[in-house]
Design an enzyme around this catalytic site. Structure first.
Site, mmCIF file in Angstrom:
data_model
loop_
_atom_site.group_PDB
_atom_site.id
_atom_site.type_symbol
_atom_site.label_atom_id
_atom_site.label_comp_id
_atom_site.label_asym_id
_atom_site.label_seq_id
_atom_site.Cartn_x
_atom_site.Cartn_y
_atom_site.Cartn_z
ATOM 1 C CG ASP A 386 57.240 -3.005 -21.327
ATOM 2 O OD1 ASP A 386 57.801 -3.003 -22.435
ATOM 3 O OD2 ASP A 386 57.053 -1.971 -20.655
ATOM 4 C CG HIS A 403 61.385 -8.945 -29.352
ATOM 5 N ND1 HIS A 403 60.344 -8.537 -28.564
ATOM 6 C CD2 HIS A 403 61.901 -7.827 -29.929
ATOM 7 C CE1 HIS A 403 60.215 -7.217 -28.664
ATOM 8 N NE2 HIS A 403 61.145 -6.770 -29.488
ATOM 9 C CG LEU A 495 46.840 -22.138 -20.092
ATOM 10 C CD1 LEU A 495 46.265 -21.302 -18.964
ATOM 11 C CD2 LEU A 495 48.363 -21.976 -20.177
#
Length: 623
Positions: A386, A403, A495
């Site tokens: 956020d 972004h 991962l």
């Protein structure tokens, strides 16, 4: 890819290759000093101009640094077409030759060079511009099948073939623009326009090549299009001009013009890229005029528009594109080792590049992860990223810039997760509620994700990539890229990174409940005995472990419909920094904080836990 001589060749000396304005490098600097490589690119230019002069003319409108790469791509597509369409050769032999060429390309990419000049140029292009040619696997396989003959029942089959045959090659050109720093932006609210434009381009191609294709036994117009004109299909197969054929061709050219006329399609696009697409539409409309005017000769030879008509479209476009690119600083990438770029054309399976995975880059300040005891290490961390928009607005920038910058923070999270040994990381990228945002912001988010999937630095790490969300509302290209990366990285053992895109927790639960109800309806489960495990098995990713730590940046303290099933027992961690300001050290700090917390899942504290002193807060390594 079907190619056709839409226009007359135009002079285009190879030495005109130089980047616009910045650097003023010569063609020799762009493609290297190797004379064999220069000769290979020169052959690709000549091949492109001979096979498709209209494409050659459009390439001349592109930045000079991109032209050799475009020549290599189109020459490779033309070489495959030639093998698939050779007259007098049995279909099985043609298909085998296409397969042999694609297997040779796989070998050449692995070794970084080729004895075939067109493949040699393509290998250099792939390495130089970091193109993932594995995306072309489907197009090459489709070309191989083309050699056996083509017929389509309806427009849906025809469009599916176009998508497999042509779209992957065009996507490579879009990647080139992205890599050069002049992205060919495709707006989210213009997806239908783009699809119609591609349909119009392919229909123009189909009508232009009608005589050539009929001679090869191909009739590429779908039967659905010919049914309203009784007798037209048989007349075309017999290469006989008739009133039914004339009416069919007139109807198809009207349809083609309607598909190609998309004035809003290039709105918001870089002016240079917009000029290329607008000029392409103009040339194809000229081509449809030539198809209309050809009459019976359409079945004997491909029609061509006049030189004067072409000049009216091309000359202003050349002047405008020269100005547009002269004002644009472009990125010319350094040459990369070609052997690092691999294409698999022979079928599915783990990508060969996985054997050469690299470790994550070190932190810029040399920071190293803290030691975390195994019993204090979370298995799954989920992050609500956020504050991108607010970060940008505080700096006087548009929200979409936040972004773009926030992508670097996402990279840092992956690097830090790999370094500390985290097994699962899930990032909340775009929610079902985010559609309420401005279209430009939404488009930027999707373009950023697409670029990361196609060219991002995570591609070469030991990261298994997955995504969760609704595919029906996302751009088709983005869905394909998400599915491609999920398939390509499925065997990686490091991962597991899950991207939540058009994701909503309630939506996920609703769709899971519907799947469970359907399973009960067909008798797969007993509705009287349904338990949590039955529900979990019907989630989009049944193997996703519960979230141990849910972290949100941006100074907000809510979970925002994120992974409600998986976060039922998650530790919540909120921090004030906006997402673009965080790096891997913040992830390590969050994991350190998680290790201090007592997780009992409803059990009471033991006497030793009651007596245990609270740990002192360790200093944040960032400050």
């Amino acid at each position: 890819m079907r190619t056709h001589p839409h226009a007359q060749p135009t002079p285009a000396p190879f030495d005109d290759v130089r980047p616009a304005r910045r650097g003023r490098a010569t063609g020799r600097a762009v493609v290297g000093e190797d004379p064999l490589l220069r000769a290979a690119y020169a052959l690709c230019r000549r091949t492109t101009r001979a096979h498709d002069p209209a494409i050659h003319a459009l390439v001349q409108l592109m930045p000079a640094v991109l032209r050799p790469a475009c020549w290599a791509l189109w020459a490779a597509a033309s070489a495959l077409d030639d093998l698939a369409d050779r007259p007098g050769v049995e279909p099985a032999r043609r298909a085998a030759d296409v397969e042999s060429w694609t297997k040779a390309l796989e070998h050449d990419l692995a070794v970084g060079a080729s004895t075939d000049p067109i493949r040699h140029a393509l290998v250099d292009t792939a390495a130089r511009w970091r193109l993932d040619l594995s995306d072309l696997r489907g197009a090459m396989a489709t070309t191989r099948e083309d050699a056996r003959g083509l017929r389509f029942a309806d427009w849906a089959q025809w469009r599916a073939w176009c998508s497999r045959e042509v779209a992957p090659w065009v996507e490579q050109v879009r990647h080139l623009f992205d890599q050069a720093g002049a992205p060919m932006t495709l707006r989210l609210d213009r997806q239908a326009d783009y699809r119609h434009f591609v349909d119009g381009a392919q229909l123009t191609d189909t009508l232009t090549d009608l005589s050539t294709d009929l001679a090869q036994g191909h009739l590429l117009l779908p039967r659905e299009a010919m049914e309203p004109f009784p007798g037209a299909e048989e007349d075309l197969i017999r290469r006989r001009w008739s009133p039914a054929v004339a009416a069919l061709i007139a109807e198809m050219t009207v349809l083609g013009r309607r598909w190609l006329t998309r004035p809003a399609m290039t709105r918001g696009m870089h002016p240079g890229a917009a000029i290329v697409l607008d000029t392409a539409a103009g040339l194809m409309r000229l081509q449809l005029d030539a198809v209309d005017a050809a009459g019976p000769t359409l079945l004997a030879r491909p029609p061509r528009p006049s030189v004067a008509a072409r000049a009216r479209v091309l000359l202003p476009a050349r002047l405008r594109s020269a100005v547009a690119w002269s004002l644009t600083p472009l990125t010319v990438p350094a040459v990369r080792p070609a052997a690092a770029v691999v294409v698999k054309t022979s079928g599915p399976g783990p990508a060969a590049e996985d054997a050469g995975l690299r470790p994550p880059p070190p932190h810029r300040d040399g920071a190293r992860p803290p030691h975390i005891a195994a019993d204090k290490m979370p298995e799954h961390v989920a992050i609500i990223m956020d504050g991108n928009g607010r970060w940008a607005q505080q700096r006087g920038l548009g929200r979409q810039e936040g972004h773009r910058v926030g992508t670097a923070a996402a990279h840092e999270m992956v690097y830090g997760a790999l370094e500390i040994g985290l097994r699962h990381l899930t990032l909340y990228t775009f929610s079902t509620e985010n559609w309420k945002r401005d279209t430009d912001e939404v488009t930027t988010i999707f373009q950023t994700v697409q670029h990361e999937l196609d060219h991002g630095p995570l591609r070469d790490l030991n990261v298994r990539q997955r995504w969760s969300g609704r595919p029906d509302r996302l751009p088709e290209d983005l869905v394909h890229a998400l599915e491609r990366e999920e398939h390509r990285t499925r065997d990686r053992t490091g991962l597991t990174l899950t991207i939540c895109l058009d994701y909503g927790g309630r939506d996920e639960i609703t769709r899971t409940a519907a799947a469970l109800a359907q399973a009960a309806r067909v008798g797969d489960v007993d509705p009287r005995l349904i338990g949590p495990d039955d529900f979990a098995r019907h989630l989009p990713h049944p193997d996703m472990p519960d979230v141990d730590l849910l972290w949100r940046t941006g100074d907000e303290q809510r979970t925002s419909n994120f992974l409600p099933w998986h976060t039922a027992y998650a530790e919540l961690y909120f921090t004030p920094d906006h997402w673009p300001d965080v790096d891997r050290r913040d992830l390590w700090q969050a994991i350190t904080e998680y290790g201090r917390r007592q997780r009992r899942h409803g059990a009471a504290l033991t006497s030793s836990e009651h007596q245990r002193p609270s740990p002192h807060t360790q200093p944040d390594s960032r400050h």
